[in-house]
Design an enzyme around this catalytic site. Sequence first.
Site, PDB file in Angstrom:
ATOM      1  N   LYS A 161       0.727  -1.051   0.038  1.00  0.00           N
ATOM      2  CA  LYS A 161       0.211  -0.077   0.030  1.00  0.00           C
ATOM      3  C   LYS A 161       1.072   1.317   0.111  1.00  0.00           C
ATOM      4  O   LYS A 161       1.945   1.066   0.118  1.00  0.00           O
ATOM      5  CB  LYS A 161      -0.933   0.002   1.086  1.00  0.00           C
ATOM      6  CG  LYS A 161      -0.256   0.102   2.519  1.00  0.00           C
ATOM      7  CD  LYS A 161      -1.208  -0.368   3.733  1.00  0.00           C
ATOM      8  CE  LYS A 161      -0.393  -0.376   5.001  1.00  0.00           C
ATOM      9  NZ  LYS A 161      -1.367  -0.706   6.105  1.00  0.00           N
ATOM     10  N   TYR A 203      14.945  31.817   3.725  1.00  0.00           N
ATOM     11  CA  TYR A 203      13.951  32.516   4.361  1.00  0.00           C
ATOM     12  C   TYR A 203      13.754  32.966   5.836  1.00  0.00           C
ATOM     13  O   TYR A 203      14.303  32.168   6.595  1.00  0.00           O
ATOM     14  CB  TYR A 203      12.431  31.707   3.896  1.00  0.00           C
ATOM     15  CG  TYR A 203      12.255  31.592   2.647  1.00  0.00           C
ATOM     16  CD1 TYR A 203      12.109  32.846   1.790  1.00  0.00           C
ATOM     17  CD2 TYR A 203      11.923  30.470   2.065  1.00  0.00           C
ATOM     18  CE1 TYR A 203      11.763  32.812   0.286  1.00  0.00           C
ATOM     19  CE2 TYR A 203      11.864  30.072   0.687  1.00  0.00           C
ATOM     20  CZ  TYR A 203      11.653  31.202   0.019  1.00  0.00           C
ATOM     21  OH  TYR A 203      11.350  30.994  -1.424  1.00  0.00           O
TER      22      TYR A 203
HETATM   23  C1  PLP Z   1      -0.458  -1.635   6.810  1.00  0.00           C
HETATM   24  C2  PLP Z   1      -1.027  -2.938   7.430  1.00  0.00           C
HETATM   25  C3  PLP Z   1      -0.395  -4.242   7.519  1.00  0.00           C
HETATM   26  C4  PLP Z   1       1.271  -4.034   7.588  1.00  0.00           C
HETATM   27  O1  PLP Z   1       1.687  -3.489   8.880  1.00  0.00           O
HETATM   28  P1  PLP Z   1       3.600  -3.236   9.111  1.00  0.00           P
HETATM   29  O2  PLP Z   1       3.508  -2.834  10.228  1.00  0.00           O
HETATM   30  O3  PLP Z   1       3.961  -2.462   8.005  1.00  0.00           O
HETATM   31  O4  PLP Z   1       3.951  -4.726   8.775  1.00  0.00           O
HETATM   32  C5  PLP Z   1      -0.978  -5.249   7.810  1.00  0.00           C
HETATM   33  N1  PLP Z   1      -2.129  -5.330   8.041  1.00  0.00           N
HETATM   34  C6  PLP Z   1      -2.967  -4.221   7.914  1.00  0.00           C
HETATM   35  C7  PLP Z   1      -4.269  -4.678   7.982  1.00  0.00           C
HETATM   36  C8  PLP Z   1      -2.491  -3.022   7.532  1.00  0.00           C
HETATM   37  O5  PLP Z   1      -3.253  -2.160   7.465  1.00  0.00           O
END
Ligand code: PLP
Length: 372
Positions: free
Chosen positions: A38, A265
């Site tokens: 993701k 700045y």
């Molecule tokens: C993002 C996510 C993961 C992965 O989590 P990590 O801590 O990056 O391993 C696993 N399961 C769900 C439902 C997530 O939203």
Amino acid sequence: MQPQMHYATWAEVDLGAIAGNVRFFRKTTQRAVMAVVKANAYGHGAAPVARAALEAGASWLAVARAGEALELREAGLAAPILILGYTSPARWMELIRAGVSLTVWSEAQIVEMAAAGRQAGKPAHLHLKVDTGMSRLGTEPEQAPLLAEKIRKLEGVLFEGIFTHFARADEADPAPTDAQSTRFRKVVEALEHAGMRPPWVHASNSAGTLRRPEAWYDLVRVGIAMYGLEPSRACPLPETIRPALAWKSSLAMVKTLPPGRGISYGHVYTTTRDERIGTIPVGYADGFRRIEGNVVLVRGRRVPVIGRVTMDQIMVQLDGVPEAQVGDVVVLIGRQQEECISAEEVAERWGTINYEVTSGLAARVPRLYIGP
Ligand SMILES: *Cc1c(COP(=O)(O)O)cnc(C)c1O
């Protein structure tokens, strides 16, 4: 290719590290690995990372949004993909047709998805989300068997999986995760007794995968650790895991300024003597946070960022590196000679976590891939 001759700033992603990390989790868990890609693979680039992970033995991909799933399909990746969270009903049909698995947690969703599946002429593959203590998405554990039954009865949906998500698996105290783990196990046992266990039961994120073998079930959902980044300070990684991402730029200008010159700045930094100042073409629009106290590497040495971070550029004080020259590669995250700035170190400076540092790398920063 010398990236500094082509790009102002860029990220180098070591796909060999991604592959090695996936192989590590395959080997240690002996379970299927769901590569969580993701948010553009936590900033690393979704399609190349997904491909490398699958080639290294991952069998599932996970994303957060409909567009992320379809982007992977368009890149030619045919592996199973799960959307871990909410999906707008307007997108269900195209996702079902693309063979993307969807997450559900209510009866109304299941009924509507069954209708979408029948209309698509192809059943929707569903994973039932159980809230065992994260309080984000999911059905109450007591409701799970009823919803499972509903999915199994309806035409147009297929009961592919059931899962939960840990809120505190990365912390030193195991008690909150023990409680979540037990709640989930009871649900899974109830389904088993009723002959309704789906093929894919899953619970562990990276921290759970590192620490909770009892919660490995059929597959582990590995995100942050696949990128070689630790889930938290309290949940360090084994030595064999390697970080995949480096973030670089180069010196665009080097000059000596006399005392009394205000820099950037607001002139929050003013030279007090003759000072060597370097200008680097990276700024907050690339994801480099506009805070005080940033540090980067030049010729293997740490140099302070001085004055305000601007949208596209920063200045550094180069007195500690008198031989620095225009064109020198600058490391914002990664190793240079004996020095290293980790995403974790940057996160600490920015008052956040490594996840936000890499996923905040802007789209305009080109990703260059090295490795297998
Ligand atoms: C993002 C996510 C993961 C992965 O989590 P990590 O801590 O990056 O391993 C696993 N399961 C769900 C439902 C997530 O939203």
